[in-house]
Design a protein around this motif. Structure first.
Motif, PDB file in Angstrom:
ATOM      1  N   GLU A   1       0.901  -1.331  -0.011  1.00  0.00           N
ATOM      2  CA  GLU A   1      -0.092  -0.019  -0.052  1.00  0.00           C
ATOM      3  C   GLU A   1       0.939   1.370   0.132  1.00  0.00           C
ATOM      4  O   GLU A   1       0.583   2.329  -0.759  1.00  0.00           O
TER       5      GLU A   1
ATOM      6  N   ASN B   1       0.802   3.975  -3.014  1.00  0.00           N
ATOM      7  CA  ASN B   1       0.396   5.072  -2.554  1.00  0.00           C
ATOM      8  C   ASN B   1       1.347   6.312  -2.923  1.00  0.00           C
ATOM      9  O   ASN B   1       0.980   7.279  -3.527  1.00  0.00           O
TER      10      ASN B   1
ATOM     11  N   PHE C   1      -5.807  -1.685  -4.605  1.00  0.00           N
ATOM     12  CA  PHE C   1      -5.404  -0.325  -3.897  1.00  0.00           C
ATOM     13  C   PHE C   1      -6.272   0.707  -4.555  1.00  0.00           C
ATOM     14  O   PHE C   1      -6.907   1.790  -3.609  1.00  0.00           O
TER      15      PHE C   1
ATOM     16  N   SER D   1      -9.663   0.868  -3.136  1.00  0.00           N
ATOM     17  CA  SER D   1     -10.060   0.949  -1.663  1.00  0.00           C
ATOM     18  C   SER D   1      -9.687   2.313  -1.218  1.00  0.00           C
ATOM     19  O   SER D   1     -10.080   2.783  -0.047  1.00  0.00           O
ATOM     20  N   HIS D   2      -8.665   3.111  -2.002  1.00  0.00           N
ATOM     21  CA  HIS D   2      -8.121   4.242  -1.605  1.00  0.00           C
ATOM     22  C   HIS D   2      -8.279   5.484  -2.830  1.00  0.00           C
ATOM     23  O   HIS D   2      -8.395   5.482  -4.004  1.00  0.00           O
ATOM     24  N   LYS D   3      -8.371   6.771  -2.136  1.00  0.00           N
ATOM     25  CA  LYS D   3      -8.189   7.939  -3.148  1.00  0.00           C
ATOM     26  C   LYS D   3      -6.476   7.967  -3.391  1.00  0.00           C
ATOM     27  O   LYS D   3      -5.644   7.715  -2.546  1.00  0.00           O
TER      28      LYS D   3
ATOM     29  N   THR E   1      -3.647   9.025  -0.416  1.00  0.00           N
ATOM     30  CA  THR E   1      -4.298   9.209   0.912  1.00  0.00           C
ATOM     31  C   THR E   1      -4.042   8.298   2.036  1.00  0.00           C
ATOM     32  O   THR E   1      -4.671   8.373   2.977  1.00  0.00           O
ATOM     33  N   TYR E   2      -3.567   7.158   1.387  1.00  0.00           N
ATOM     34  CA  TYR E   2      -3.240   6.137   2.336  1.00  0.00           C
ATOM     35  C   TYR E   2      -2.384   6.380   3.661  1.00  0.00           C
ATOM     36  O   TYR E   2      -1.454   7.208   3.403  1.00  0.00           O
TER      37      TYR E   2
END
Length: 282
Positions: A160, A164, A224, A227-229, A232-233
């Motif tokens: 992640e 990211n 990924f 699940s995320h912007k 922003t992780y």
């Protein structure tokens, strides 16, 4: 019989004179005019005083701290500002110590080393950090935990964190190719970039850096993105840091600072400071 002439009685005019009601008008006593005494303003003539001309004293230049420092030590202005910053920091640390001692009823913050939080018997080591964050009333304990977790957060490496940092956008065509187009509506719009590098090219570039002991796959990237912007992780260590900081402020009333953490370490470990504050050089 002689005609007797009887004269009708004539009412006799009253000889009484009509008494005219004479109104007795008492003369009003003339009011004394109250003379207003106008106090005459006495205008005192101001006597012009001749100013006493004193001989001019030669101006003595005020010496600044920096001038005295440079003269006494022979050091540079940068050395002075570093020294002044350290002095101000020491004064601030003393104020923070006073707050901690007053709130926790301590004589000195060094006594925090003797107030450990009780750990339930048999608690796994992996759960101890969470226990301290939830229950510790000891700023020294929280400072130690904050320092350790901060180091972990900075060195945290995972799929992640890598994605990211290095994956910033993808085209819709690439997402449909490697993912499920039925999920297009669930993806944050900030991901879409028609000019983004192809996903296979981007993954090949990331894997060439050998940041992990195993390569990243298309499935890793698509999961990924779902699940995320972008960018922003937050890794688990960073989340724990935030909770530690909140707990520290609740216990001490002030925010945690790295230099205050170092101060608590020195005080509770009885480790002398590496650089003692020198006496004033002037």
């Amino acid at each position: 019989m002689e005609n007797m002439q009887v004269n009708a009685p004539v009412a006799a005019k009253s000889s009484a004179r009509k008494v005219k009601n004479t109104l007795v008008v008492k003369a009003k006593t003339p009011k004394k005019k109250v003379e207003k005494k106008v106090s005459a303003k006495v205008v005192k003539e101001k006597v012009a005083q001749t100013p006493i001309v004193q001989p001019k004293q030669p101006k003595v230049a005020t010496r600044r701290n920096i001038d005295r420092f440079l003269e006494a030590t022979g050091k540079t202005e940068k050395d002075y500002f570093d020294w002044a910053t350290e002095v101000g920091r020491r004064m601030h640390i003393n104020k923070l110590d006073a707050l901690v001692c007053a709130k926790l009823e301590l004589y000195t913050v060094a006594h925090l080393a003797n107030r450990p939080t009780e750990i339930p018997e048999g608690m796994p080591e992996t759960e101890m950090d969470e226990h301290l964050v939830a229950n510790s009333e000891n700023p020294y304990e929280l400072a130690c935990l904050w320092q350790r977790v901060t180091a972990n957060a900075e060195n945290w490496v995972s799929k992640e964190t890598i994605l990211n940092e290095w994956l910033t956008g993808i085209s819709k065509e690439d997402f449909e190719r490697w993912g499920d187009k039925n999920h297009l509506g669930d993806i944050n719009k900030k991901w879409w970039n028609k000019d983004a590098a192809a996903l296979d090219v981007k993954l090949e570039e990331i894997n060439s850096m050998s940041l992990l002991n195993q390569p990243l796959t298309f499935e890793d990237a698509i999961d990924f993105i779902k699940s995320h912007k972008p960018g922003t992780y937050v890794n688990p260590a960073q989340l724990l840091i935030k909770r530690i900081e909140e707990r520290f402020k609740a216990v001490t009333t002030f925010r945690i600072k790295d230099y205050y953490v170092s101060h608590l370490m020195k005080m509770c470990h009885l480790v002398p400071a590496s650089e003692e504050l020198a006496d004033l050089p002037f």
